[in-house]
Design an enzyme around this catalytic site. Structure first.
Site, PDB file in Angstrom:
ATOM      1  N   LYS A   1       1.528  -1.293   0.177  1.00 36.36           N
ATOM      2  CA  LYS A   1       0.247   0.013   0.332  1.00 36.36           C
ATOM      3  C   LYS A   1       0.802   1.034  -0.217  1.00 36.36           C
ATOM      4  CE  LYS A   1      -3.962   1.785   2.402  1.00 36.36           C
ATOM      5  NZ  LYS A   1      -5.119   1.590   3.814  1.00 36.36           N
TER       6      LYS A   1
ATOM      7  N   SER B   1      -9.201  -1.349   7.065  1.00 37.09           N
ATOM      8  CA  SER B   1      -9.482  -0.791   5.351  1.00 37.09           C
ATOM      9  C   SER B   1      -9.015  -2.523   4.708  1.00 37.09           C
ATOM     10  CB  SER B   1      -8.745   0.592   6.061  1.00 37.09           C
ATOM     11  OG  SER B   1      -9.130   1.454   5.837  1.00 37.09           O
TER      12      SER B   1
END
EC number: 6.3.5.7
Lengths: 478, 96
Positions: free
Chosen positions: A80, A179
């Protein structure tokens, strides 16, 4: 054309050791798939060129160490965009950090490097990990591989889409309110948010510091476990990391007591087919001899309000550091105040600005007792409710998300997006580990859309989560 | 609950301009804060607020975490403006 990129982590590690493919073959297959599919999915913000030295070193380790080489040796991973890799841009999908190059490796990156893993690229996300659909990225939305008109979930949407579409072997995300688990559910992969403090956050761009954790996304529960074991552990560079024995160790029970918060299951907005898949999963557990127990969590509903108040407060505090002076977006006006105003206005997207303002509100002198302090008290009380529930059950199960992935642009009102997080935020408030594992698909407009089952367990009881998730996974395969 | 004046004030405190978004922020903040206000009427066990927080600050001993200057070059490369290793910022004290 080979399909090495479709390997699970375990399969890839085996194939490398059996010399069915080389590290270079595996890298090339993943890299080619990423280059080919990324224009349609936008899972990656940047796909890295091959690091020849790292590839050769990994191959040498496989050749010389064989089974003693770490399982991650030669495995291409996606990271990420809020996890720092030295020398690479780490933008948190924000214009604010578009030009920021990491000056050091995050601890999780160091650990993965030491294990011989390779990095394919940095994946798309909601700006500063604020959102739930990756629609808040400053660089465009990530599309769901199962239906490109739909969102991949968020905020680690790029990592989830990359794993689901086999554009990498596995990935890392971060989880502040779901998330990792939300996009895992929408994209049909497995995702873990570890116990708070379980994994170092040194070198991870902060969103809400009392919630944030780094977590793996993978094609199987076994792969999740391999990655989790590789990145976890106490870190002198992150004083919030915890020792292995901070919480009492419990053996993984053969026969699980599964708690279901029934009053949460009657909340508005749960899709009928998600509910049916959830009930069917519980039925298979019951048939296998596990016990399903109704539990009461009276604070689980107001917890969502508490979560967002704390999130806003911590986000506005953390993002105060972006002032346009030392790094990142730097606009220049007449006065120093203009420099701040212009840099922050140009650098932050709408949702980030919204949360900074709301955080400023809930922390302001007149409202801090009514909002922030009350939210912290509710969080403590909720955690005690969970502690109490875990004297009667081993795990607590809900759907991960109330619906399958929605259409890009469908939810334009911020509050409606916040309400989607009702199940996942609980593990961030309590600091307990949470895991999403696929529990089947629903047909929508001719596409099979995945749904996730969410399981949570007491602090540091990840082993119980993995065992429970493996049962669900096995049920899906049979 | 939220007025144009309130949102402008928050924006000023947060060092952000919100010209275009002002009308939509006012509307959204009303809905969001109305939802959050359910906490105000929530009854909690009386000791919830007083409970010792589970999270606490952890300090380390003072000392050099790394060689002085080890990161200077890399960090200076991120400066928007620099003179040598020094970060150039706007003059805030005027001598006029």
């Amino acid at each position: 054309m080979n399909k090495f990129n479709e390997f699970t982590l375990r399969e890839a590690a085996r194939a490398l050791r059996a010399h069915e493919c080389s590290v270079r073959d595996l890298w090339d297959a993943c890299h080619a798939a990423a280059e080919r599919e990324n224009p349609a999915l936008h899972a990656y913000l940047e796909i890295f060129d091959a690091d020849d030295t790292a590839i050769e070193r990994a191959q040498t380790r496989i050749d010389t160490e064989g089974d003693n080489a770490p399982l991650l040796t030669g495995i291409p991973l996606a990271l990420k965009d809020n996890i720092l890799i030295e020398g690479k841009v780490a933008s948190a999908a924000s214009k604010m950090l578009e030009n920021y190059r990491a000056t050091y490796d995050a601890t999780v990156v160091t650990k993965l490097r030491d294990a011989g893993a390779l990095f394919l690229g940095r994946t798309n996300m909601d700006e500063f990990a604020l959102g739930g659909s990756t629609e808040n990225s400053a660089f465009g939305v990530t599309h769901n591989p199962h239906d490109t008109t739909r969102v991949a979930g968020g905020t680690s949407g790029g990592s989830a889409a990359a794993v689901a579409a086999h554009l990498c072997i596995a990935a890392l995300g971060t989880d502040t309110g779901g998330s990792v688990r939300n996009p895992a559910s929408y994209c049909g992969v497995a995702g873990l948010k570890p116990t708070y403090g379980g994994v170092s956050r040194s070198g991870v761009i902060a969103a809400a510091s009392s919630f944030d954790q780094v977590g793996p996304l993978a094609k199987t529960v076994e792969d999740l476990e391999i990655l989790y074991e590789a990145i976890r552990g106490r870190d002198p560079l992150d004083s919030t990391t915890i020792p292995d024995d901070l919480y009492p160790k419990k053996a993984v029970p053969q026969r699980l007591r599964v708690g279901v918060p029934q009053q949460m299951m009657s909340r508005e907005g749960i899709d009928a087919e998600v509910r049916a898949a959830f009930d069917a999963t519980l039925a298979t557990w019951r048939d296998a001899g596990h016990e399903i127990v109704d539990i009461e969590l009276s604070l689980a509903e107001p917890a969502l309000a508490a979560y967002y108040i704390i999130n806003f407060a911590e986000v506005s505090t953390n993002l105060a550091r972006y002032d346009g002076i030392r790094y990142g977006a730097a606009k220049r006006g007449e006065t120093l105040l203009d420099d701040y105003l212009e840099s922050r206005t140009a650098g932050f997207g709408p949702e980030t600005r919204r949360r900074i303002l709301l955080g400023t509100y809930v922390l302001s002198a007149g409202y801090i007792d009514a909002y922030y302090r009350k939210a912290v008290a509710a969080r403590n009380a909720l955690t005690r409710e969970f502690d109490e529930a875990f004297t009667k059950v081993d795990v607590i199960a809900t759907p991960t998300m109330p619906t399958p992935a929605f259409k890009v642009g469908e939810k334009s009102d911020p509050l409606s997006l916040y309400l989607e997080d009702a199940f996942t935020i609980l593990a961030n408030l309590t600091g307990m580990p949470g895991l999403s594992v696929p529990m089947g698909t629903v047909a929508r407009e001719g596409n099979a859309l995945p749904m996730g089952l969410h399981i949570t367990a007491p602090h540091q009881a990840e082993a119980t989560l993995f065992a429970a998730a493996r049962m669900v996974e096995k049920g899906q395969r049979s | 609950m939220a007025s144009v004046h309130d949102v402008k004030k928050l924006a000023a405190l947060a060092r952000i301009s919100v010209a275009e978004e002002l009308p939509s922020f006012v509307k959204e903040f009303d809905a969001i804060l109305a939802y959050m206000s359910q906490l105000e009427i929530l009854d909690l066990p009386s000791d919830s607020a007083a409970e010792t927080p589970r999270l606490r600050n952890v300090m380390r001993e003072d000392g050099e975490p790394h060689e002085p200057g080890a990161y200077t070059e890399k960090i200076a490369a991120q400066f928007p403006a620099c003179e040598g290793d020094a970060l150039v910022v706007k003059q805030v004290i005027s001598h006029e």
